[in-house]
Design a protein around this motif. Structure first.
Motif, PDB file in Angstrom:
ATOM      1  N   ILE A 189       0.843  -1.198   0.000  1.00 43.41           N
ATOM      2  CA  ILE A 189       0.000   0.000   0.000  1.00 43.41           C
ATOM      3  C   ILE A 189       0.871   1.238   0.000  1.00 43.41           C
ATOM      4  O   ILE A 189       2.060   1.194   0.325  1.00 43.41           O
ATOM      5  N   ILE A 190       0.261   2.357  -0.371  1.00 44.12           N
ATOM      6  CA  ILE A 190       0.932   3.660  -0.374  1.00 44.12           C
ATOM      7  C   ILE A 190       0.468   4.434   0.849  1.00 44.12           C
ATOM      8  O   ILE A 190      -0.745   4.547   1.089  1.00 44.12           O
ATOM      9  N   THR A 191       1.398   4.896   1.636  1.00 46.80           N
ATOM     10  CA  THR A 191       1.060   5.563   2.886  1.00 46.80           C
ATOM     11  C   THR A 191       1.756   6.917   2.965  1.00 46.80           C
ATOM     12  O   THR A 191       2.813   7.133   2.352  1.00 46.80           O
ATOM     13  N   HIS A 192       1.126   7.816   3.731  1.00 45.55           N
ATOM     14  CA  HIS A 192       1.790   9.080   4.058  1.00 45.55           C
ATOM     15  C   HIS A 192       2.941   8.770   5.001  1.00 45.55           C
ATOM     16  O   HIS A 192       2.829   7.930   5.895  1.00 45.55           O
ATOM     17  N   GLN A 193       4.095   9.411   4.805  1.00 44.40           N
ATOM     18  CA  GLN A 193       5.270   9.053   5.595  1.00 44.40           C
ATOM     19  C   GLN A 193       5.071   9.284   7.095  1.00 44.40           C
ATOM     20  O   GLN A 193       5.786   8.701   7.913  1.00 44.40           O
ATOM     21  N   ASP A 194       4.064  10.103   7.484  1.00 46.41           N
ATOM     22  CA  ASP A 194       3.827  10.370   8.901  1.00 46.41           C
ATOM     23  C   ASP A 194       2.585   9.676   9.446  1.00 46.41           C
ATOM     24  O   ASP A 194       2.230   9.856  10.608  1.00 46.41           O
ATOM     25  N   HIS A 195       1.910   8.867   8.602  1.00 44.24           N
ATOM     26  CA  HIS A 195       0.635   8.289   9.040  1.00 44.24           C
ATOM     27  C   HIS A 195       0.671   6.769   9.156  1.00 44.24           C
ATOM     28  O   HIS A 195      -0.350   6.098   9.015  1.00 44.24           O
ATOM     29  N   GLY A 196       1.834   6.209   9.352  1.00 41.72           N
ATOM     30  CA  GLY A 196       1.956   4.785   9.665  1.00 41.72           C
ATOM     31  C   GLY A 196       1.425   3.870   8.588  1.00 41.72           C
ATOM     32  O   GLY A 196       1.771   3.998   7.414  1.00 41.72           O
ATOM     33  N   ASP A 197       0.519   2.932   8.986  1.00 44.39           N
ATOM     34  CA  ASP A 197       0.067   1.877   8.100  1.00 44.39           C
ATOM     35  C   ASP A 197      -1.237   2.210   7.381  1.00 44.39           C
ATOM     36  O   ASP A 197      -1.806   1.343   6.721  1.00 44.39           O
ATOM     37  N   LYS A 198      -1.736   3.402   7.506  1.00 43.16           N
ATOM     38  CA  LYS A 198      -3.010   3.753   6.891  1.00 43.16           C
ATOM     39  C   LYS A 198      -2.827   4.023   5.405  1.00 43.16           C
ATOM     40  O   LYS A 198      -2.034   4.866   4.997  1.00 43.16           O
ATOM     41  N   ALA A 199      -3.586   3.275   4.560  1.00 35.95           N
ATOM     42  CA  ALA A 199      -3.488   3.438   3.117  1.00 35.95           C
ATOM     43  C   ALA A 199      -3.968   4.825   2.699  1.00 35.95           C
ATOM     44  O   ALA A 199      -4.927   5.370   3.266  1.00 35.95           O
ATOM     45  N   LEU A 200      -3.298   5.395   1.705  1.00 39.87           N
ATOM     46  CA  LEU A 200      -3.606   6.743   1.243  1.00 39.87           C
ATOM     47  C   LEU A 200      -4.948   6.780   0.516  1.00 39.87           C
ATOM     48  O   LEU A 200      -5.266   5.897  -0.281  1.00 39.87           O
ATOM     49  N   ASN A 201      -5.737   7.808   0.805  1.00 36.88           N
ATOM     50  CA  ASN A 201      -7.002   8.038   0.109  1.00 36.88           C
ATOM     51  C   ASN A 201      -6.726   9.011  -1.031  1.00 36.88           C
ATOM     52  O   ASN A 201      -6.445  10.196  -0.821  1.00 36.88           O
ATOM     53  N   PHE A 202      -6.794   8.498  -2.289  1.00 34.91           N
ATOM     54  CA  PHE A 202      -6.425   9.334  -3.435  1.00 34.91           C
ATOM     55  C   PHE A 202      -7.425  10.450  -3.712  1.00 34.91           C
ATOM     56  O   PHE A 202      -7.100  11.435  -4.376  1.00 34.91           O
ATOM     57  N   LYS A 203      -8.648  10.326  -3.206  1.00 30.71           N
ATOM     58  CA  LYS A 203      -9.616  11.425  -3.359  1.00 30.71           C
ATOM     59  C   LYS A 203      -9.162  12.648  -2.566  1.00 30.71           C
ATOM     60  O   LYS A 203      -9.429  13.778  -2.945  1.00 30.71           O
ATOM     61  N   GLU A 204      -8.473  12.369  -1.455  1.00 26.97           N
ATOM     62  CA  GLU A 204      -7.960  13.469  -0.651  1.00 26.97           C
ATOM     63  C   GLU A 204      -6.600  13.945  -1.143  1.00 26.97           C
ATOM     64  O   GLU A 204      -6.135  15.025  -0.761  1.00 26.97           O
ATOM     65  N   HIS A 205      -5.962  13.137  -1.975  1.00 29.76           N
ATOM     66  CA  HIS A 205      -4.628  13.482  -2.483  1.00 29.76           C
ATOM     67  C   HIS A 205      -4.589  13.244  -3.988  1.00 29.76           C
ATOM     68  O   HIS A 205      -3.869  12.371  -4.477  1.00 29.76           O
ATOM     69  N   PRO A 206      -5.329  14.021  -4.760  1.00 35.43           N
ATOM     70  CA  PRO A 206      -5.362  13.817  -6.213  1.00 35.43           C
ATOM     71  C   PRO A 206      -4.010  14.042  -6.868  1.00 35.43           C
ATOM     72  O   PRO A 206      -3.738  13.493  -7.934  1.00 35.43           O
ATOM     73  N   GLU A 207      -3.161  14.874  -6.251  1.00 35.31           N
ATOM     74  CA  GLU A 207      -1.855  15.143  -6.857  1.00 35.31           C
ATOM     75  C   GLU A 207      -0.990  13.879  -6.888  1.00 35.31           C
ATOM     76  O   GLU A 207      -0.166  13.693  -7.800  1.00 35.31           O
ATOM     77  N   VAL A 208      -1.161  12.980  -5.883  1.00 34.81           N
ATOM     78  CA  VAL A 208      -0.423  11.714  -5.872  1.00 34.81           C
ATOM     79  C   VAL A 208      -0.941  10.816  -6.980  1.00 34.81           C
ATOM     80  O   VAL A 208      -0.176  10.154  -7.695  1.00 34.81           O
ATOM     81  N   PHE A 209      -2.291  10.800  -7.137  1.00 37.90           N
ATOM     82  CA  PHE A 209      -2.894  10.002  -8.206  1.00 37.90           C
ATOM     83  C   PHE A 209      -2.387  10.477  -9.568  1.00 37.90           C
ATOM     84  O   PHE A 209      -2.058   9.671 -10.440  1.00 37.90           O
ATOM     85  N   ASN A 210      -2.289  11.798  -9.761  1.00 37.72           N
ATOM     86  CA  ASN A 210      -1.810  12.347 -11.042  1.00 37.72           C
ATOM     87  C   ASN A 210      -0.376  11.903 -11.330  1.00 37.72           C
ATOM     88  O   ASN A 210      -0.025  11.598 -12.474  1.00 37.72           O
ATOM     89  N   LEU A 211       0.445  11.901 -10.285  1.00 39.33           N
ATOM     90  CA  LEU A 211       1.836  11.481 -10.444  1.00 39.33           C
ATOM     91  C   LEU A 211       1.914  10.026 -10.904  1.00 39.33           C
ATOM     92  O   LEU A 211       2.614   9.691 -11.875  1.00 39.33           O
ATOM     93  N   ILE A 212       1.186   9.133 -10.203  1.00 41.28           N
ATOM     94  CA  ILE A 212       1.217   7.710 -10.550  1.00 41.28           C
ATOM     95  C   ILE A 212       0.560   7.473 -11.906  1.00 41.28           C
ATOM     96  O   ILE A 212       1.026   6.638 -12.704  1.00 41.28           O
TER      97      ILE A 212
END
Length: 900
Positions: free
Chosen positions: A370-393
């Motif tokens: 899974i893809i996680t925020h470096q400060d949020h442990g094991d919680k999988a990233l929500n791409f709706k909240e982080h569209p810029e990450v989705f755009n990169l991938i």
């Protein structure tokens, strides 16, 4: 091997010379060589192939197992018994010798085929320009000056200077150890550039992954890089293993002592007693046969063979018996990086956007993690909240020509490994790029270092997606994608800081950018992406360490074993991987250039002080192994590429990767890992230490038998009495105890803490003072009891045959009880759990009891061995003496543990 012939039109450092100059030096016409000129050069330089390996004949391989001083003494004893007409004695002695040789011959297997393995890598056909026409010829007929066309999927047929390239990438890991295919160009590089940095060269045996090109042949056959390695393998001298050296020294000393004492005993009998010459010869032979542990070579071989079988079950295939024991002596492991400590599967590890940084879980091409925020442990990233990450991938997936597929429960990449890592990243993020219709493409080229695609997205809009080197995309970007505010002006220093940070960790860094295309656009040019791109972010990619290898390295350190990384990769990558794996805690690294300048004395110190060596060549690896051995280390060398083969052959133990290793590497090695797992090396070392312990236990067990028998014969001669044991009875005792009791020790499990103690020091005696004392002590204990019982029963008028039979049983029972003392070298054997820890010991005692019953009561055995049936009371005496031996030796172990 004869010295290689000088190549025609020899060119030094062709990678340092411009293509036009190379063409002139090699006299390579624009239309290619004529057939007559090619034939003339072929006659001068020879065929483009490597010399055949010399193999040992089957008879030589068999008879070398008789090359042992103890065996020579036994053969001499067999000859003397034959001359005296004692054919049973002769037959038994010869049977023991031949069986031992047969076991060694069968278990050693075939001889090395390292040179044959390299020849299999060479290309069979080549597309060459001759007289203005491109023709396909046998690659063996290539000569310097030939122009050869290179195409994706083919092997390079000879070393050549590239004069034309189009998107050409060549996978050179077999030569350089680098996991990524090398981008090729026609540019000249520095004269002292390493093989991995010679971008204008294509080397024989390497694989073209993408693109095409044309090269001028600069070297063929033995003069190529792979030919040079072939020569190095042939010239490498293989050194004897530590145990082999110890056993040879031990055998020589024991032979001299035994022969000397037999001669002394003969003269004592001649001058002080009235023995006949025949009786003296038989007594001397009896003493030699008694004192020589003829079963020891067979037990040595069988113990190693059983270790080979156990190692095979643990994914380590042992090609030579001695290697499994040598592993137990290893003080240094020199490991290649790519495919050995790492997975040789590129993996996206880190993502950076204008808003934040993110971590990617999982390793290799399997779409797991899974893809996680470096400060949020094991919680999988929500791409709706982080569209810029989705755009990169999304961009990394769309601007991509590779695919990942699962085959035989293993995920593999079709295409370039770095793109495969990005395809896996997209799968982890559930990015589906199937509806992105590709309209046009600018493929990756080494001079611009980016790839761009024009795609029609779901709503019909045309978009340009770009991925490539960060500096190239930053030069073309005006904006950056922000988390909250859409696009904003580019902050170049921010991105350059993150590129430097990721690069310092040994990661390969790629960037992504986008921009809208013009309505109706159906072509894509460089000018379309020269400016106004929106920079999306960075992806850090690495060939990740094997997680299980990190733990195994920690265990090796705990066991006092150094681990050193010797790789062809860049220094930064090597240090980053070395720190992550626990090989080093510093940034200190030695490069191949520094090794090249070091003298032999300086190299000895560098090999001792440093753990990371980068940008190394095959010669560097070989020199490092030799330097460590000169420092007194026992070296294991691991690797998977042809560049590792010379060092693997020279090392005390060469360990090749079975899945991704080349055939040449496997044939040069003693051990092949079926699972390419460094953990299997750690397990092999544990097995090697256990085997060494078991061999010491076998020696500690067998020698008191021989010592007791020799003492009985020597005492009888000195006292001038009838021999308590005949030579054939001595052979019986040696044979039955070796094939039952001593063999049980080969099945002993590891003693507690076997991987918590340091390696034994090279050159240390196989026994040591305390164990020599125990051998003498037990020999006197059992031998003294045997001759005392014989003399006592003879004083009671027991017949000579019955007294001898009772003496044999006393010896055998003493050994049976002493077996349980020998199962633990220093610890007590009195604990119930330890007494039953090895079921094979109890099975061996039961089988031995059956043999002794046959020896005593079977008429044919009485005829062959001169035994006689005993009364019931005669069994109680040997059993009582055996129990006493066990308790006395346990008391001795207790005292030596306390006092020494």
């Amino acid at each position: 091997m004869t010295a290689p012939q000088e190549p025609l039109y020899q060119t030094d450092n062709p990678h340092h010379i411009d293509p036009d100059q190379i063409i002139k030096q090699l006299d390579s016409p624009t239309k290619g060589l004529s057939q007559s000129e090619a034939q003339r050069r072929l006659e001068k330089v020879g065929y483009n192939r490597l010399p055949a390996a010399e193999k040992e004949g089957i008879l030589k391989r068999f008879f070398k197992h008789f090359h042992n001083l103890l065996i020579y003494v036994l053969l001499a004893a067999a000859l003397l018994t034959a001359l005296l007409g004692h054919w049973i004695d002769t037959g038994v002695i010869l049977a023991v010798v031949i069986i031992n040789a047969a076991i060694g011959f069968i278990q050693e297997g075939k001889a090395e085929e390292a040179l044959e393995g390299i020849r299999k890598m060479l290309s069979l056909q080549a597309l060459v320009l001759r007289e203005g026409r491109w023709v396909e010829i046998n690659a063996e007929e290539l000569v310097p000056g030939d122009r050869v066309k290179l195409r994706s999927g083919n092997r390079v047929p000879a070393d050549m200077r590239l004069i034309e390239t189009t998107h050409l990438q060549i996978e050179e890991s077999a030569l350089t150890g680098e996991s990524m295919a090398a981008d090729k160009s026609t540019a000249a590089v520095a004269a002292d550039a390493g093989i991995g940095d010679r971008y204008g060269m294509a080397f024989s045996g390497t694989l073209i992954t993408t693109g095409r090109g044309i090269g001028v042949v600069t070297a063929t056959g033995i003069h190529t890089e792979i030919g040079r390695i072939n020569t190095m393998i042939a010239e490498v001298e293989k050194i004897a293993t530590p145990l082999t050296r110890q056993m040879n020294s031990f055998g020589k000393l024991l032979s001299v002592v035994i022969v000397g004492m037999a001669v002394v005993m003969w003269f004592i009998g001649w001058f002080f007693h009235e023995y006949t010459v025949g009786e003296l010869f038989l007594s001397a032979i009896g003493f030699a046969v008694a004192a020589i542990p003829e079963g020891l070579p067979a037990i040595f071989t069988i113990t190693l063979a059983l270790g080979v079988q156990r190692m095979a079950r643990r994914n380590a295939i042992t090609r030579r018996l001695s290697a499994i024991e040598t592993l137990g002596s290893v003080t240094v492991i020199c490991s290649d990086k790519t495919g050995t400590l790492t997975r040789n599967e590129m993996t996206a590890r880190h993502l950076v956007t204008a808003g934040d940084s993110y971590e990617v879980g999982g390793t290799g091409y399997a779409p797991e993690g899974i893809i996680t925020h470096q400060d949020h442990g094991d919680k999988a990233l929500n791409f709706k909240e982080h569209p810029e990450v989705f755009n990169l991938i999304e961009t990394m997936a769309v601007c991509n020509d590779s695919e990942i597929v699962e085959k035989d429960q293993q995920w593999q990449v079709t295409g370039e490994p770095t793109e495969g890592a990005l395809r896996t990243l997209a799968a982890k993020a559930a990015v589906d790029d199937s509806h992105y219709e590709r309209v046009a493409t600018i493929p990756f080229e080494s001079h611009n270092k980016f790839m761009a695609t024009l795609n029609r997205v779901a709503d019909g809009e045309l978009m340009i997606f770009v991925k490539g080197a960060p500096d190239q995309l930053l030069d073309r970007s005006s904006f950056q994608r922000s988390t909250a505010n859409g696009d904003e002006p580019l902050d170049r220093s921010f991105w350059e800081d993150h590129v430097e940070k990721l690069s310092s960790q040994g990661l390969r860094v790629l960037a992504a950018a986008v921009r809208p295309a013009k309505e109706g656009q159906d072509a894509l040019n460089i000018s379309d992406i020269d400016s106004d791109l929106t920079f999306l972010g960075l992806v850090g990619i690495i060939d990740p360490p094997r997680p299980e290898a990190i733990n195994s390295i920690a265990i090796c350190h705990q066991a006092g074993i150094q681990v050193k990384m010797i790789t062809g990769d860049h220094a930064g990558t090597a240090v980053a991987i070395g720190r992550e794996m626990g090989i080093t805690e510093t940034d200190q690294v030695i490069t191949g250039t520094e090794l090249e300048k070091a003298s032999d004395e300086e190299l000895h110190q560098l090999a001792k002080d440093y753990n990371i060596f980068a940008r190394t060549s095959p010669e560097h690896k070989l020199r490092l192994v030799k330097a460590l051995q000169a420092n007194g280390e026992v070296v294991a060398m691991t690797g998977d590429g042809v560049n590792d083969a010379p060092a693997l052959k020279r090392a005390d133990v060469g360990i090749a990767m079975g899945i991704k290793g080349t055939e040449a590497t496997k044939e040069a090695a003693e051990v092949v890992l079926a699972d390419d797992n460094f953990t299997s090396i750690e397990r092999a070392i544990e097995e090697g230490r256990t085997i060494y312990d078991n061999l010491r236990k076998a020696i500690l067990f067998i020698l008191p038998t021989n010592g007791a028998e020799g003492l009985v014969i020597l005492t009888a001669i000195i006292l001038g009495i009838a021999l308590p044991l005949t030579p054939v009875q001595i052979l019986w005792v040696n044979m039955v105890t070796a094939v039952t009791l001593a063999l049980a020790l080969a099945f002993e499990p590891p003693e507690p803490g076997v991987m918590e103690r340091p390696p034994r020091q090279p050159g240390t005696s196989i026994l040591g003072g305390i164990f020599v004392w125990r051998i003498i002590f037990v020999s006197i204990l059992i031998g003294g009891a045997t001759i005392a019982i014989f003399l006592y029963e003879r004083s009671l008028d027991l017949s000579l045959d019955m007294a001898r039979t009772l003496a044999v049983n006393t010896l055998v029972c003493g050994q049976a009880f002493y077996l349980f003392n020998s199962r633990y070298l220093k610890r007590t054997s009195l604990k119930p759990g330890r007494l039953i820890a090895n079921p094979a010991a109890w099975v061996a005692v039961a089988v031995l009891a059956c043999f002794q019953l046959l020896f005593v009561y079977a008429p044919i055995m009485q005829l062959w061995f001169g035994s006689a049936p005993l009364e019931a009371r005669h069994w109680l005496i040997p059993l009582g003496i055996g129990a006493a031996v066990f308790l006395i030796v346990e008391a001795e172990k207790l005292l030596t543990r306390r006092w020494l």
